[in-house]
Design a protein around this motif. Structure first.
Motif, mmCIF file in Angstrom:
data_model
loop_
_atom_site.group_PDB
_atom_site.id
_atom_site.type_symbol
_atom_site.label_atom_id
_atom_site.label_comp_id
_atom_site.label_asym_id
_atom_site.label_seq_id
_atom_site.Cartn_x
_atom_site.Cartn_y
_atom_site.Cartn_z
ATOM 1 N N LEU A 15 -13.303 -2.917 -9.107
ATOM 2 C CA LEU A 15 -12.805 -1.554 -8.925
ATOM 3 C C LEU A 15 -11.916 -1.458 -7.695
ATOM 4 C CD1 LEU A 15 -15.972 0.551 -9.820
ATOM 5 C CD2 LEU A 15 -13.894 0.259 -11.174
ATOM 6 N N ALA A 16 -12.297 -2.133 -6.615
ATOM 7 C CA ALA A 16 -11.474 -2.137 -5.404
ATOM 8 C C ALA A 16 -10.135 -2.821 -5.674
ATOM 9 C CB ALA A 16 -12.208 -2.834 -4.265
ATOM 10 N N GLY A 17 -10.158 -3.910 -6.442
ATOM 11 C CA GLY A 17 -8.921 -4.604 -6.780
ATOM 12 C C GLY A 17 -7.990 -3.751 -7.619
ATOM 13 N N LEU A 18 -8.560 -2.998 -8.569
ATOM 14 C CA LEU A 18 -7.732 -2.103 -9.388
ATOM 15 C C LEU A 18 -7.159 -0.975 -8.542
ATOM 16 C CD1 LEU A 18 -9.892 -1.896 -12.634
ATOM 17 C CD2 LEU A 18 -7.765 -3.165 -12.279
ATOM 18 N N ALA A 19 -7.958 -0.442 -7.613
ATOM 19 C CA ALA A 19 -7.457 0.599 -6.705
ATOM 20 C C ALA A 19 -6.343 0.045 -5.826
ATOM 21 C CB ALA A 19 -8.598 1.149 -5.849
ATOM 22 N N ALA A 20 -6.513 -1.190 -5.344
ATOM 23 C CA ALA A 20 -5.474 -1.827 -4.530
ATOM 24 C C ALA A 20 -4.202 -2.032 -5.346
ATOM 25 C CB ALA A 20 -5.979 -3.161 -3.981
ATOM 26 N N LEU A 21 -4.337 -2.436 -6.596
ATOM 27 C CA LEU A 21 -3.183 -2.653 -7.463
ATOM 28 C C LEU A 21 -2.404 -1.361 -7.680
ATOM 29 C CD1 LEU A 21 -1.535 -4.546 -9.236
ATOM 30 C CD2 LEU A 21 -3.236 -4.245 -11.034
ATOM 31 N N ARG A 22 -3.109 -0.280 -7.941
ATOM 32 C CA ARG A 22 -2.440 1.015 -8.130
ATOM 33 C C ARG A 22 -1.753 1.478 -6.846
ATOM 34 N NH1 ARG A 22 -7.479 2.288 -11.131
ATOM 35 N NH2 ARG A 22 -6.956 2.013 -13.323
ATOM 36 N N THR A 23 -2.435 1.299 -5.717
ATOM 37 C CA THR A 23 -1.859 1.688 -4.431
ATOM 38 C C THR A 23 -0.618 0.860 -4.119
ATOM 39 O OG1 THR A 23 -4.025 2.358 -3.609
ATOM 40 C CG2 THR A 23 -2.339 1.898 -1.954
ATOM 41 N N ALA A 24 -0.689 -0.447 -4.378
ATOM 42 C CA ALA A 24 0.454 -1.323 -4.139
ATOM 43 C C ALA A 24 1.631 -0.946 -5.025
ATOM 44 C CB ALA A 24 0.058 -2.779 -4.381
ATOM 45 N N ALA A 25 1.362 -0.581 -6.263
ATOM 46 C CA ALA A 25 2.441 -0.176 -7.175
ATOM 47 C C ALA A 25 3.127 1.079 -6.659
ATOM 48 C CB ALA A 25 1.889 0.053 -8.578
ATOM 49 N N ARG A 26 2.331 2.046 -6.186
ATOM 50 C CA ARG A 26 2.933 3.262 -5.619
ATOM 51 C C ARG A 26 3.766 2.934 -4.384
ATOM 52 N NH1 ARG A 26 -2.070 5.470 -7.001
ATOM 53 N NH2 ARG A 26 -2.842 5.234 -4.877
ATOM 54 N N ALA A 27 3.241 2.047 -3.520
ATOM 55 C CA ALA A 27 3.970 1.664 -2.304
ATOM 56 C C ALA A 27 5.278 0.955 -2.658
ATOM 57 C CB ALA A 27 3.098 0.766 -1.425
ATOM 58 N N ALA A 28 5.240 0.078 -3.648
ATOM 59 C CA ALA A 28 6.449 -0.634 -4.065
ATOM 60 C C ALA A 28 7.474 0.330 -4.656
ATOM 61 C CB ALA A 28 6.090 -1.719 -5.079
ATOM 62 N N ARG A 29 6.993 1.224 -5.488
ATOM 63 C CA ARG A 29 7.891 2.186 -6.130
ATOM 64 C C ARG A 29 8.538 3.102 -5.090
ATOM 65 N NH1 ARG A 29 5.040 3.218 -10.692
ATOM 66 N NH2 ARG A 29 3.499 4.079 -9.354
ATOM 67 N N SER A 30 7.747 3.613 -4.146
ATOM 68 C CA SER A 30 8.288 4.560 -3.171
ATOM 69 C C SER A 30 9.207 3.896 -2.148
ATOM 70 C CB SER A 30 7.154 5.301 -2.448
ATOM 71 O OG SER A 30 6.428 4.405 -1.639
ATOM 72 N N SER A 31 9.000 2.603 -1.873
ATOM 73 C CA SER A 31 9.839 1.922 -0.883
ATOM 74 C C SER A 31 10.973 1.120 -1.512
ATOM 75 C CB SER A 31 8.976 0.983 -0.034
ATOM 76 O OG SER A 31 8.479 -0.084 -0.814
ATOM 77 N N GLY A 32 10.948 0.966 -2.823
ATOM 78 C CA GLY A 32 11.973 0.177 -3.497
ATOM 79 C C GLY A 32 11.752 -1.324 -3.374
ATOM 80 N N ARG A 33 10.566 -1.734 -2.961
ATOM 81 C CA ARG A 33 10.259 -3.164 -2.845
ATOM 82 C C ARG A 33 9.786 -3.720 -4.182
ATOM 83 N NH1 ARG A 33 6.419 -3.139 2.475
ATOM 84 N NH2 ARG A 33 7.706 -1.753 3.716
ATOM 85 N N VAL A 34 9.813 -5.034 -4.280
ATOM 86 C CA VAL A 34 9.311 -5.728 -5.458
ATOM 87 C C VAL A 34 7.789 -5.831 -5.354
ATOM 88 C CG1 VAL A 34 9.284 -7.945 -6.666
ATOM 89 C CG2 VAL A 34 11.421 -7.041 -5.765
ATOM 90 N N LEU A 35 7.075 -5.584 -6.454
ATOM 91 C CA LEU A 35 5.627 -5.724 -6.500
ATOM 92 C C LEU A 35 5.274 -7.128 -6.978
ATOM 93 C CD1 LEU A 35 2.750 -4.505 -6.386
ATOM 94 C CD2 LEU A 35 3.066 -3.857 -8.786
ATOM 95 N N VAL A 36 4.426 -7.823 -6.208
ATOM 96 C CA VAL A 36 3.943 -9.151 -6.573
ATOM 97 C C VAL A 36 2.420 -9.070 -6.642
ATOM 98 C CG1 VAL A 36 3.844 -11.594 -5.963
ATOM 99 C CG2 VAL A 36 5.881 -10.246 -5.386
#
Length: 156
Positions: A15-36
């Motif tokens: 569950l923590a990993g899925l929350a981290a994945l969603r948070t990282a996707a939002r951070a990548a989208r809002s900053s224009g960075r590539v998500l890995v």
């Protein structure tokens, strides 16, 4: 404006990993960075013992299982194509998020092994590290989830 660097997220399927994945996707989208998105794995017996008694079929099976686990986590979060790396999780994540402009996102779980990964990443990362906690459940709900079986989720 596109930010330099990338957003690297460690995925475990928890569950923590899925929350981290969603948070990282939002951070990548809002900053224009590539998500890995990365799930790192090692043979169950460890690399040293595996090197002494190498079994390529066993290693291939472990790699397939790791890839399937990552695919399930990614699909549960939002779909897409992630990466599987054969390495210790802390080393793999720090290697992929090696630039100061990167952002490394990991999930926070209470289990000792994952806490060790979190400590190592925090100590060795060359970029900012964002730690995302697992969603909180009431104790009764958590116990019920722990006792649940696949039959409990089957369409009736």
């Amino acid at each position: 404006m596109v930010a330099a660097g990338q957003v690297v997220v460690g995925v475990s399927g928890s569950l923590a990993g899925l929350a981290a994945l969603r948070t990282a996707a939002r951070a990548a989208r809002s900053s224009g960075r590539v998500l890995v998105a990365v799930l790192a794995w090692e043979p169950p017996e460890g690399e040293v013992l595996h090197a002494r008694n190498s079994d390529s079929a066993w290693a291939a099976r472990c790699a397939r299982e790791a890839a399937a686990r990552l695919d399930r986590a990614f699909e549960e979060a939002f779909g897409g194509t992630p990466s599987v790396v054969r390495a210790r999780p802390d080393r793999a994540l720090c290697r992929l998020a090696a630039h100061p402009d990167d952002l490394l996102v990991i999930g926070a779980r209470a289990r000792a092994r994952r806490a060790a990964v979190r400590r190592q990443v925090s100590a060795h990362a060359r970029c900012p590290v964002l730690t995302v906690p697992a969603p909180a459940f009431a104790r009764r709900e958590y116990r019920a989830l722990c006792r649940a079986t696949a039959r409990d989720f089957a369409a009736g």
